[in-house]
Design an enzyme around this catalytic site. Structure first.
Site, PDB file in Angstrom:
ATOM      1  N   TYR A 157      35.022 -19.665  11.470  1.00  7.72           N
ATOM      2  CA  TYR A 157      35.340 -18.391  12.273  1.00  7.72           C
ATOM      3  C   TYR A 157      34.128 -17.710  12.247  1.00  7.72           C
ATOM      4  CZ  TYR A 157      37.199 -14.011  13.586  1.00  7.72           C
ATOM      5  OH  TYR A 157      36.976 -12.653  13.835  1.00  7.72           O
ATOM      6  N   TYR A 169      45.031  -7.862  15.360  1.00 11.16           N
ATOM      7  CA  TYR A 169      45.949  -8.841  14.558  1.00 11.16           C
ATOM      8  C   TYR A 169      47.337  -8.560  14.606  1.00 11.16           C
ATOM      9  CZ  TYR A 169      41.236 -11.005  13.974  1.00 11.16           C
ATOM     10  OH  TYR A 169      39.915 -11.327  14.196  1.00 11.16           O
ATOM     11  N   ASP A 227      25.414 -17.814   9.039  1.00 13.09           N
ATOM     12  CA  ASP A 227      26.343 -16.562   9.286  1.00 13.09           C
ATOM     13  C   ASP A 227      26.621 -15.849   8.053  1.00 13.09           C
ATOM     14  OD1 ASP A 227      28.444 -14.774   9.717  1.00 13.09           O
ATOM     15  OD2 ASP A 227      29.265 -15.946  11.157  1.00 13.09           O
ATOM     16  N   LYS A 254      29.257  -6.341   8.162  1.00 11.92           N
ATOM     17  CA  LYS A 254      30.293  -5.896   6.907  1.00 11.92           C
ATOM     18  C   LYS A 254      29.569  -5.110   5.782  1.00 11.92           C
ATOM     19  CE  LYS A 254      33.815  -9.647   7.976  1.00 11.92           C
ATOM     20  NZ  LYS A 254      34.842  -8.783   8.511  1.00 11.92           N
TER      21      LYS A 254
END
Length: 425
Positions: A144, A17, A236, A265
């Site tokens: 996302y 990014y 998700d 995560k």
């Protein structure tokens, strides 16, 4: 003269990014402790966003470190097709019972995007194995779900996907549910249901989309309707899992349980990369057959790596300790008090919080977007003050590790106050 770590990095590394032509030199971090990271010059940096939302217990946690060392002395890796090992089995045994719904089987992968890929493959092939033609996938606008191609396809078309849009498969996107549109959404589902395989969603918070928050009651109503129409539900929880929204998992705030959950995560406490996709027995049993073509043909070289599984087990032990819940409640209380103060400021709008997530928009004269001109100023402001707050466009958010102290939270709040005083005209 010996080059710094940052200088060496610039000679060989391509960062995520990041527009490498104009990006400033990266800060070289050499160690971490609790909510702090230390650079090569000895400066401390306060990690107020959990290093991309992964670190829930703090950096270099001694319990996780000890469990890693113990496992490293026994077994580093073994192929997971036809073989198994204690850390993988023990993690599944401990994780599945605490998940929302009736999750009964666990499939290992290696990050959040691959966990989503596995979930999409499960739902698409589930219907094929049952001899039914359901091919449509539903997702929310602004979603996302990751950066691999399947995950991008079920994500909103945005700056993240623009170069690849022609290669993404078609998905039907729904508006977030609310009082004003729930009846229209249910009617839309009725029209799409016959050929819809699954609906994937980020429960309660859309993370990379700008920490967009919406109410559990309306999502529950939408999911229950999808369930009645036979549409499989993929929650998700890669960002929302492990206490970020208040309950242990965001889906615990709903009555309707998911068919599939994706996790990553916080799964390993932010220590190493890992992804898991869990499912109900109904999903799993659709792949049991004498027909070899009913097999889920998916895997990764490092599937269920023993070191990673041992770390995830250690992180889960910390997460289930009552002290972790107390830490989360303390952060929520502090955030709530600061949010009330923040909401009175003219420079911000849409102050919102859920669990340990506090977010708001800095008012900008231009259009709100991920790449607006204010984003670079915000990022540089906090970087110079060694508070790690990475804005999403003009959206600022705090999502700290649970070990952050009250004094460190004050430091974050004070940095934000300073930023608002220094905003360019």
């Amino acid at each position: 003269m010996q080059k710094t770590l940052s200088e060496r990095d610039q000679a060989v590394i391509w960062h995520p990014y990041t527009q490498m032509q104009s990006a400033p030199a990266p800060v070289a971090i050499v160690r971490g402790e609790g909510a702090l990271l230390f650079d090569e010059a000895g400066n401390t940096h306060l990690d107020a966003t959990s290093s991309w939302w992964v670190n829930i217990h703090g950096h270099a946690h001694p319990h996780i470190t000890a469990r890693l060392a113990e496992q490293a002395a026994r077994l580093h890796h073994v192929i997971f097709a036809g073989y198994t090992h204690e850390p993988a089995v023990a993690l599944a045994e401990k994780l599945l019972p605490i998940l929302p719904g009736t999750q009964q089987k666990l499939f290992y992968s290696d990050n959040g995007s691959t966990a989503v890929e596995v979930a999409l493959k499960m739902t698409i092939q589930y219907w094929q194995n049952k001899g039914q033609r359901r091919t449509r996938l539903l997702a929310f606008h602004n979603a996302y779900h990751g950066d691999t191609f399947g995950a991008m396809s079920v994500s909103a078309r945005s700056v993240f996907t623009r170069a690849f849009d022609p290669y993404l498969f078609e998905v039907t996107f729904l508006d977030l549910p609310g009082a004003g549109n729930i009846d229209a959404l249910l009617a839309q589902v009725d029209q799409l249901a016959d050929d819809t395989a699954a609906f994937i969603f980020e429960p309660l918070v859309q993370g990379a989309g700008g920490m967009v928050m919406y109410e559990a009651a309306w999502l529950d109503k939408l999911l229950a309707h999808c369930r009645r129409k036979g549409i499989l539900l993929i929650a998700d929880e890669i960002m929302t899992g492990f206490g970020r929204t208040g309950p242990d998992f965001a889906m615990h705030a709903l009555q309707t349980g998911p068919d599939i959950i994706t996790l990553s995560k916080g799964l390993t406490g932010g220590t190493v990369a890992m992804g898991v996709t869990t499912c109900t027995n109904e999903i799993y049993e659709a792949f049991l057959s004498d027909n070899k073509l009913h097999t889920l043909f998916h895997g990764h070289s490092f599937t269920a790596n023993p070191l990673t599984c041992a770390i995830a087990l250690a992180s889960l032990e910390l997460f289930l300790d009552p002290g972790c819940r107390q830490q989360r409640a303390r952060i929520e209380t502090r955030h709530r008090a600061y949010a009330e103060t923040l909401a009175k400021r003219a420079e911000v709008k849409n102050v919102r919080m859920l669990g340990t997530i506090l977010a708001f928009e800095v008012i900008t004269p231009g259009q709100d977007s991920y790449i607006n001109n204010l984003a670079g100023f915000l990022a540089q402001w906090f970087k110079e003050r060694r508070v790690m707050l990475r804005p999403l466009g003009n959206t600022l958010y705090i999502l700290p590790p649970y070990c952050i102290t009250d004094g460190q939270l004050d430091q974050v709040y004070e940095a934000i106050d300073g930023l608002l005083e220094a905003l360019p005209e």
